[in-house]
Structure formats: C-alpha cells, structure tokens
Design an enzyme around this catalytic site. Structure first.
Site, PDB file in Angstrom:
ATOM      1  N   THR A 265       0.843  -1.195   0.000  1.00  0.00           N
ATOM      2  CA  THR A 265       0.000   0.000   0.000  1.00  0.00           C
ATOM      3  C   THR A 265       0.875   1.242   0.000  1.00  0.00           C
ATOM      4  OG1 THR A 265      -1.641   1.291   1.251  1.00  0.00           O
ATOM      5  CG2 THR A 265      -0.166  -0.073   2.561  1.00  0.00           C
TER       6      THR A 265
ATOM      7  N   ASN B 235      -0.114   3.716   1.551  1.00  0.00           N
ATOM      8  CA  ASN B 235      -0.651   4.408   2.729  1.00  0.00           C
ATOM      9  C   ASN B 235      -0.112   3.747   4.023  1.00  0.00           C
ATOM     10  OD1 ASN B 235      -2.364   5.219   4.838  1.00  0.00           O
ATOM     11  ND2 ASN B 235      -4.014   5.646   3.386  1.00  0.00           N
TER      12      ASN B 235
ATOM     13  N   LYS C  73      -2.563   2.546   6.855  1.00  0.00           N
ATOM     14  CA  LYS C  73      -3.220   1.241   6.670  1.00  0.00           C
ATOM     15  C   LYS C  73      -2.312   0.132   7.173  1.00  0.00           C
ATOM     16  CE  LYS C  73      -5.842   2.030   2.344  1.00  0.00           C
ATOM     17  NZ  LYS C  73      -5.961   1.532   0.956  1.00  0.00           N
TER      18      LYS C  73
ATOM     19  N   ASP D 158      -8.492  -1.980  -0.245  1.00  0.00           N
ATOM     20  CA  ASP D 158      -9.129  -0.850  -0.920  1.00  0.00           C
ATOM     21  C   ASP D 158     -10.279  -0.375  -0.052  1.00  0.00           C
ATOM     22  OD1 ASP D 158      -9.008   0.807  -3.420  1.00  0.00           O
ATOM     23  OD2 ASP D 158     -11.153   0.362  -3.290  1.00  0.00           O
TER      24      ASP D 158
ATOM     25  N   PHE E 223      -6.275   9.534   9.765  1.00  0.00           N
ATOM     26  CA  PHE E 223      -5.881  10.078   8.468  1.00  0.00           C
ATOM     27  C   PHE E 223      -7.120  10.187   7.584  1.00  0.00           C
ATOM     28  CE2 PHE E 223      -6.199   6.154   5.977  1.00  0.00           C
ATOM     29  CZ  PHE E 223      -6.230   5.204   6.987  1.00  0.00           C
ATOM     30  N   GLY E 224      -6.931  10.761   6.412  1.00  0.00           N
ATOM     31  CA  GLY E 224      -7.976  10.792   5.387  1.00  0.00           C
ATOM     32  C   GLY E 224      -9.292  11.362   5.897  1.00  0.00           C
TER      33      GLY E 224
ATOM     34  N   ASP F 159     -11.059  10.384   8.406  1.00  0.00           N
ATOM     35  CA  ASP F 159     -11.340  10.116   9.824  1.00  0.00           C
ATOM     36  C   ASP F 159     -11.957  11.304  10.576  1.00  0.00           C
ATOM     37  OD1 ASP F 159     -10.584   7.454   9.783  1.00  0.00           O
ATOM     38  OD2 ASP F 159      -8.562   7.802  10.559  1.00  0.00           O
TER      39      ASP F 159
ATOM     40  N   ARG G 157     -11.817  -1.317   8.444  1.00  0.00           N
ATOM     41  CA  ARG G 157     -10.582  -2.073   8.147  1.00  0.00           C
ATOM     42  C   ARG G 157     -10.379  -3.177   9.184  1.00  0.00           C
ATOM     43  NH1 ARG G 157      -7.777   1.839   7.431  1.00  0.00           N
ATOM     44  NH2 ARG G 157      -8.079   1.666   5.195  1.00  0.00           N
TER      45      ARG G 157
HETATM   46  P1  ITT Z   1      -3.411   2.304  -1.495  1.00  0.00           P
HETATM   47  O1  ITT Z   1      -2.000   2.477  -1.980  1.00  0.00           O
HETATM   48  O2  ITT Z   1      -3.584   1.164  -0.535  1.00  0.00           O
HETATM   49  O3  ITT Z   1      -4.412   2.275  -2.626  1.00  0.00           O
HETATM   50  P2  ITT Z   1      -4.776   4.764  -0.736  1.00  0.00           P
HETATM   51  O4  ITT Z   1      -4.654   5.672   0.452  1.00  0.00           O
HETATM   52  O5  ITT Z   1      -4.732   5.375  -2.111  1.00  0.00           O
HETATM   53  O6  ITT Z   1      -3.687   3.621  -0.583  1.00  0.00           O
HETATM   54  P3  ITT Z   1      -7.480   3.792  -1.248  1.00  0.00           P
HETATM   55  O7  ITT Z   1      -7.343   3.715  -2.730  1.00  0.00           O
HETATM   56  O8  ITT Z   1      -8.119   2.655  -0.541  1.00  0.00           O
HETATM   57  O9  ITT Z   1      -6.083   3.948  -0.511  1.00  0.00           O
HETATM   58  O10 ITT Z   1      -8.162   5.172  -0.943  1.00  0.00           O
HETATM   59  C1  ITT Z   1      -9.033   5.408   0.053  1.00  0.00           C
HETATM   60  C2  ITT Z   1      -9.096   6.864   0.421  1.00  0.00           C
HETATM   61  O11 ITT Z   1      -9.802   6.884   1.652  1.00  0.00           O
HETATM   62  C3  ITT Z   1      -7.746   7.533   0.671  1.00  0.00           C
HETATM   63  O12 ITT Z   1      -7.859   8.916   0.450  1.00  0.00           O
HETATM   64  C4  ITT Z   1      -7.516   7.276   2.145  1.00  0.00           C
HETATM   65  O13 ITT Z   1      -6.765   8.313   2.769  1.00  0.00           O
HETATM   66  C5  ITT Z   1      -8.928   7.255   2.691  1.00  0.00           C
HETATM   67  N1  ITT Z   1      -9.031   6.240   3.736  1.00  0.00           N
HETATM   68  C6  ITT Z   1      -8.736   4.912   3.636  1.00  0.00           C
HETATM   69  N2  ITT Z   1      -8.908   4.301   4.807  1.00  0.00           N
HETATM   70  C7  ITT Z   1      -9.318   5.253   5.673  1.00  0.00           C
HETATM   71  C8  ITT Z   1      -9.623   5.254   7.044  1.00  0.00           C
HETATM   72  O14 ITT Z   1      -9.531   4.153   7.783  1.00  0.00           O
HETATM   73  N3  ITT Z   1      -9.990   6.413   7.594  1.00  0.00           N
HETATM   74  C9  ITT Z   1     -10.078   7.542   6.876  1.00  0.00           C
HETATM   75  N4  ITT Z   1      -9.783   7.638   5.583  1.00  0.00           N
HETATM   76  C10 ITT Z   1      -9.396   6.502   4.976  1.00  0.00           C
END
Ligand code: ITT
Length: 180
Positions: free
Chosen positions: A7, A9, A12, A64, A138-139, A141, A165
């Site tokens: 990932t 991220n 995660k 994902d 993050f994101g 949250d 998750r």
């Molecule tokens: P990958 O490399 O694993 O794809 P990514 O961050 O691009 O990493 P996703 O495609 O799954 O992951 O995108 C999901 C989006 O939602 C991304 O902007 C994340 O920051 C956000 N996200 C994922 N899990 C989250 C969580 O547990 N809480 C808040 N935001 C989350």
C-alpha cells in the site's frame, strides 16, 4: 508467518500490523498499484493483491477503502482516494451543504494472495458525516463519526476495535489462523 502489505498508505499498514500481531509479521512495501475501476472495494482490493503478487511472488495483502455517502448516492465510493486528494474533507462538506441525511458507510476490502490461494474479506461500518473533529488517524477520519466519536478522536487501539478495516482484517486473521 510473514505477510507483505502492499500500500502507498502507511497508516493502513500500521493498523494491519496491530490487528495481525501475534499471528503474522506485517512487512510494509509502499508500492503504487494500478487500480481497477469497480464499484466494489472488495473487487478492487483483489485486483491490487493479484498485481502485487505478480510482482513480488510472496504472500501479500492489499486494501481498498471507500467512503459511501447516502445523500450523494454512494459518492465518493471507490474514487475516495482521488476525491480526498482533490476536494478533501472540506470539499465533501461543501457538497453536502443542505442535505439533512448525513449518513454514510466506510467499507474496506482486504485481499490476500499467495502461490496457492486468493481470498477477499470485507468490513463495513455505518456513521455520520460531521464537521471535522480530532487529530488522530488520516484521510476522512475527522469527518466520520461513529458511536459518538469521529475516527480521528480515537487512538489506534480504539479505531482498531471498531473500524471497517479492523472488521476486514479480523476476518482475514480468523481465516489465516484456521489455515495454519
Ligand atoms: P493504497 O495504496 O492502498 O491504494 P490509498 O490511500 O490510495 O492507498 P485507497 O485507494 O483505498 O487507498 O483510498 C481510500 C481513500 O480513503 C484515501 O484517500 C484514504 O486516505 C482514505 N481512507 C482509507 N482508509 C481510511 C480510514 O480508515 N480512515 C479515513 N480515511 C481513509
């Protein structure tokens, strides 16, 4: 057992290491993986894991995740990463101005792939879109509230007890434990 979580991220990977602790050692490889276009996080995760396995040839997991907002007909869904990078949380709140229905779900697909099998698991939680609160996580949250707190108001242990998750990873953990 050693599993590679592929990932971009790091949050995660950290959450996964916490949930799989004692069963599997999680190595994080920050590989950028091409994503399929699909409405299902589980299908997208399976595609990511298959790609990661084809490159690394060792047991991998991929994740994902999408935020599905009811008033926006499920938007941003599996486009959540793109929307987080472009509109961000303030953009989501602006899109929701005037909507009384703030309900949303967070969904995660977790896919495992090794030389002999591929398995996918899904975790989902219900919540409400609120003004940002909290500084953990993050994101999305800070704007996703569940059980009276936003996910950003929880520390990682609390989030790992209730998150989308965590549900997917606990299903993976149960299956891996049965396979041992
Ligand atoms: P990958 O490399 O694993 O794809 P990514 O961050 O691009 O990493 P996703 O495609 O799954 O992951 O995108 C999901 C989006 O939602 C991304 O902007 C994340 O920051 C956000 N996200 C994922 N899990 C989250 C969580 O547990 N809480 C808040 N935001 C989350």
């Amino acid at each position: 057992m050693r599993i590679t979580f592929v990932t971009s991220n790091e949050h995660k990977a950290r959450e996964a290491a916490g949930i799989l602790a004692g069963l599997a050692e999680v190595e994080h490889i920050p590989l950028e993986i091409p994503e399929l276009r699909h409405e299902s996080v589980t299908e997208v995760a399976a595609g990511k894991a298959a790609y990661a396995y084809s490159v690394l040839r060792r047991p991998v997991i991929a994740d994902d995740t999408g935020l599905f907002i009811r008033a926006l007909n499920g938007f941003p869904g599996t486009c959540s990463a793109y929307v987080q990078n472009t509109l961000g949380n303030n953009g989501i709140l602006a899109l929701m101005a005037g909507y009384a229905d703030r309900s949303a779900s967070f969904k995660t697909g977790i896919a495992y792939h090794d030389e002999s099998c591929q398995r996918s698991f899904t975790g989902s939680i219900q919540g409400t879109i609120v003004l940002p609160r909290g500084c953990n996580g993050f994101g999305y949250d800070p704007i996703f509230e569940t059980g009276g707190k936003t996910l950003a108001e929880m520390n990682m242990e609390e989030k790992n007890r209730c998150s989308h998750r965590a549900i997917g990873l606990h299903a993976l953990r149960g299956w891996l434990a049965g396979e041992e």
